[in-house]
Design a protein around this motif. Sequence first.
Motif, mmCIF file in Angstrom:
data_model
loop_
_atom_site.group_PDB
_atom_site.id
_atom_site.type_symbol
_atom_site.label_atom_id
_atom_site.label_comp_id
_atom_site.label_asym_id
_atom_site.label_seq_id
_atom_site.Cartn_x
_atom_site.Cartn_y
_atom_site.Cartn_z
ATOM 1 N N ASP A 132 12.299 -29.807 27.435
ATOM 2 C CA ASP A 132 12.194 -30.791 28.509
ATOM 3 C C ASP A 132 11.759 -32.151 27.976
ATOM 4 O O ASP A 132 12.046 -33.192 28.579
ATOM 5 N N LEU A 133 11.051 -32.121 26.838
ATOM 6 C CA LEU A 133 10.608 -33.373 26.231
ATOM 7 C C LEU A 133 11.720 -34.046 25.432
ATOM 8 O O LEU A 133 11.567 -35.185 24.985
ATOM 9 N N GLY A 134 12.845 -33.330 25.254
ATOM 10 C CA GLY A 134 13.993 -33.919 24.577
ATOM 11 C C GLY A 134 14.331 -33.314 23.239
ATOM 12 O O GLY A 134 15.312 -33.712 22.599
ATOM 13 N N LEU A 135 13.541 -32.329 22.784
ATOM 14 C CA LEU A 135 13.837 -31.713 21.505
ATOM 15 C C LEU A 135 14.962 -30.697 21.669
ATOM 16 O O LEU A 135 15.125 -30.094 22.729
ATOM 17 N N THR A 136 15.709 -30.482 20.599
ATOM 18 C CA THR A 136 16.772 -29.489 20.602
ATOM 19 C C THR A 136 16.253 -28.179 20.008
ATOM 20 O O THR A 136 15.195 -28.141 19.367
ATOM 21 N N TYR A 137 17.041 -27.140 20.194
ATOM 22 C CA TYR A 137 16.684 -25.841 19.610
ATOM 23 C C TYR A 137 16.542 -25.974 18.100
ATOM 24 O O TYR A 137 15.593 -25.450 17.494
ATOM 25 N N ASP A 138 17.471 -26.648 17.459
ATOM 26 C CA ASP A 138 17.445 -26.776 16.001
ATOM 27 C C ASP A 138 16.220 -27.550 15.531
ATOM 28 O O ASP A 138 15.635 -27.226 14.479
ATOM 29 N N GLN A 139 15.819 -28.576 16.268
ATOM 30 C CA GLN A 139 14.635 -29.348 15.881
ATOM 31 C C GLN A 139 13.367 -28.506 15.972
ATOM 32 O O GLN A 139 12.505 -28.564 15.103
ATOM 33 N N VAL A 140 13.266 -27.737 17.040
ATOM 34 C CA VAL A 140 12.104 -26.857 17.191
ATOM 35 C C VAL A 140 12.094 -25.809 16.078
ATOM 36 O O VAL A 140 11.059 -25.557 15.448
ATOM 37 N N GLN A 141 13.255 -25.218 15.809
ATOM 38 C CA GLN A 141 13.326 -24.171 14.801
ATOM 39 C C GLN A 141 13.026 -24.730 13.412
ATOM 40 O O GLN A 141 12.426 -24.033 12.575
ATOM 41 N N ALA A 142 13.403 -25.967 13.152
ATOM 42 C CA ALA A 142 13.130 -26.582 11.843
ATOM 43 C C ALA A 142 11.629 -26.699 11.609
ATOM 44 O O ALA A 142 11.139 -26.467 10.493
ATOM 45 N N GLU A 143 10.875 -27.052 12.649
ATOM 46 C CA GLU A 143 9.417 -27.155 12.516
ATOM 47 C C GLU A 143 8.792 -25.779 12.278
ATOM 48 O O GLU A 143 7.847 -25.635 11.504
ATOM 49 N N ILE A 144 9.339 -24.768 12.942
ATOM 50 C CA ILE A 144 8.831 -23.398 12.763
ATOM 51 C C ILE A 144 9.150 -22.900 11.355
ATOM 52 O O ILE A 144 8.295 -22.335 10.659
ATOM 53 N N ASP A 145 10.381 -23.129 10.911
ATOM 54 C CA ASP A 145 10.788 -22.686 9.578
ATOM 55 C C ASP A 145 9.965 -23.372 8.491
ATOM 56 O O ASP A 145 9.683 -22.766 7.441
ATOM 57 N N ALA A 146 9.559 -24.605 8.744
ATOM 58 C CA ALA A 146 8.764 -25.352 7.757
ATOM 59 C C ALA A 146 7.284 -24.959 7.797
ATOM 60 O O ALA A 146 6.512 -25.393 6.934
ATOM 61 N N GLY A 147 6.886 -24.139 8.756
ATOM 62 C CA GLY A 147 5.501 -23.690 8.849
ATOM 63 C C GLY A 147 4.564 -24.692 9.481
ATOM 64 O O GLY A 147 3.340 -24.516 9.440
ATOM 65 N N ARG A 148 5.135 -25.759 10.056
ATOM 66 C CA ARG A 148 4.273 -26.734 10.742
ATOM 67 C C ARG A 148 3.929 -26.272 12.156
ATOM 68 O O ARG A 148 2.855 -26.556 12.665
ATOM 69 N N TRP A 149 4.861 -25.593 12.819
ATOM 70 C CA TRP A 149 4.611 -24.949 14.104
ATOM 71 C C TRP A 149 4.791 -23.450 13.907
ATOM 72 O O TRP A 149 5.393 -22.998 12.920
ATOM 73 N N HIS A 150 4.310 -22.682 14.848
ATOM 74 C CA HIS A 150 4.308 -21.227 14.673
ATOM 75 C C HIS A 150 4.770 -20.554 15.956
ATOM 76 O O HIS A 150 4.261 -20.840 17.045
ATOM 77 N N LEU A 151 5.711 -19.643 15.798
ATOM 78 C CA LEU A 151 6.196 -18.884 16.935
ATOM 79 C C LEU A 151 5.171 -17.791 17.259
ATOM 80 O O LEU A 151 4.856 -16.950 16.421
ATOM 81 N N VAL A 152 4.629 -17.816 18.494
ATOM 82 C CA VAL A 152 3.600 -16.841 18.887
ATOM 83 C C VAL A 152 4.073 -15.989 20.063
ATOM 84 O O VAL A 152 3.283 -15.344 20.734
ATOM 85 N N GLY A 153 5.374 -15.995 20.297
ATOM 86 C CA GLY A 153 5.981 -15.210 21.347
ATOM 87 C C GLY A 153 7.414 -15.649 21.517
ATOM 88 O O GLY A 153 7.852 -16.631 20.908
ATOM 89 N N ARG A 154 8.171 -14.943 22.331
ATOM 90 C CA ARG A 154 9.567 -15.333 22.542
ATOM 91 C C ARG A 154 9.659 -16.706 23.181
ATOM 92 O O ARG A 154 10.599 -17.456 22.916
ATOM 93 N N ARG A 155 8.703 -17.056 24.003
ATOM 94 C CA ARG A 155 8.750 -18.317 24.742
ATOM 95 C C ARG A 155 7.699 -19.309 24.293
ATOM 96 O O ARG A 155 7.652 -20.424 24.819
ATOM 97 N N SER A 156 6.822 -18.922 23.389
ATOM 98 C CA SER A 156 5.623 -19.720 23.112
ATOM 99 C C SER A 156 5.556 -20.165 21.658
ATOM 100 O O SER A 156 5.858 -19.395 20.738
#
Length: 307
Positions: free
Chosen positions: A29-53
């Motif tokens: 909703d803030l304007g990020l794409t799936y790929d942008q979010v996944q790139a941050e997770i893959d880089a270890g800067r963000w962390h997936l803590v659930g399917r939605r979170s």
Amino acid sequence: MRPAERRAMVARELGGRHDGVVRRQDLYDLGLTYDQVQAEIDAGRWHLVGRRSVSLVGPVLDAKAQRRVATWEVGAGAVLDGVTSLVEAGLTSWQESVIHVSVAKGTRVRPRPGVRIHHQRRMGRTLGTEPPRTAPEVATLRAAAWAVSDRQALTVLAMPVQQGLVSPQRLLEEWETTQRHRRRALLQEAVPLVCDGAQALSELDFARACRRHGLPAPSRQEVRHTAQGRIYLDVYFEDYGVHAELNGAHHYLKLAPVADARRRNDRALEGDISLEIPALGLLLDEAAFMEQVKRALWQRGWRPRSA
């Protein structure tokens, strides 16, 4: 927008709102794409803590963030319930190893480690807080049902009233509309004691307990004039100088213990043996408290007829 600027925007717009955790949908909703979010997770800067979170602050969540994520992950309409709801509302001096979440019966749910899911025919009153939770009176009764023992059930029933999280009137009204409860027999006695105080445990009830344990009946309720003014002693054995106060939950609220301490001290200075008997304590462990009454009477010269 460069990745660093994007992360700064997310931290600014969302990071402080939910204790460092966000829903994927909030990021989209803030304007990020799936790929942008996944790139941050893959880089270890963000962390997936659930399917939605997603966690913006690290892979290990604190207790508050865990409760929030649980409502996002379990299923539609999930709310914190039982003691978890009470802790979220401010209950102190309580530790619970699992997060209790309720959903309406028939809701499709996703199990989550450390989360216990309860399917409710009747959800009861809920609050539109973030995270959402059941109202304190609903949560209190369910916490008592889910407790591991009767002793724990009575403790979690009394504490929200003592700490001012739920009004006695709301708790009593909720109990009167509750049709099913795992500990109905116990709470049928306990809820009035918590909500109405010592008035719910009458002198007649105490006199019956005395008969069950072979003790003399209390002489009468005594009226005394003290520095605090006119006071009524709940139970008084006039012939033996033994006084017992039957204390409901309201005796442990705010400044009530101060007044009770002064009352007990007055009785001690007058030469009485003064005992405190919590109403819930008598319900849970009658034999132990009546044994104390017996010991006090014995010290003042009472002997059973068979002795």
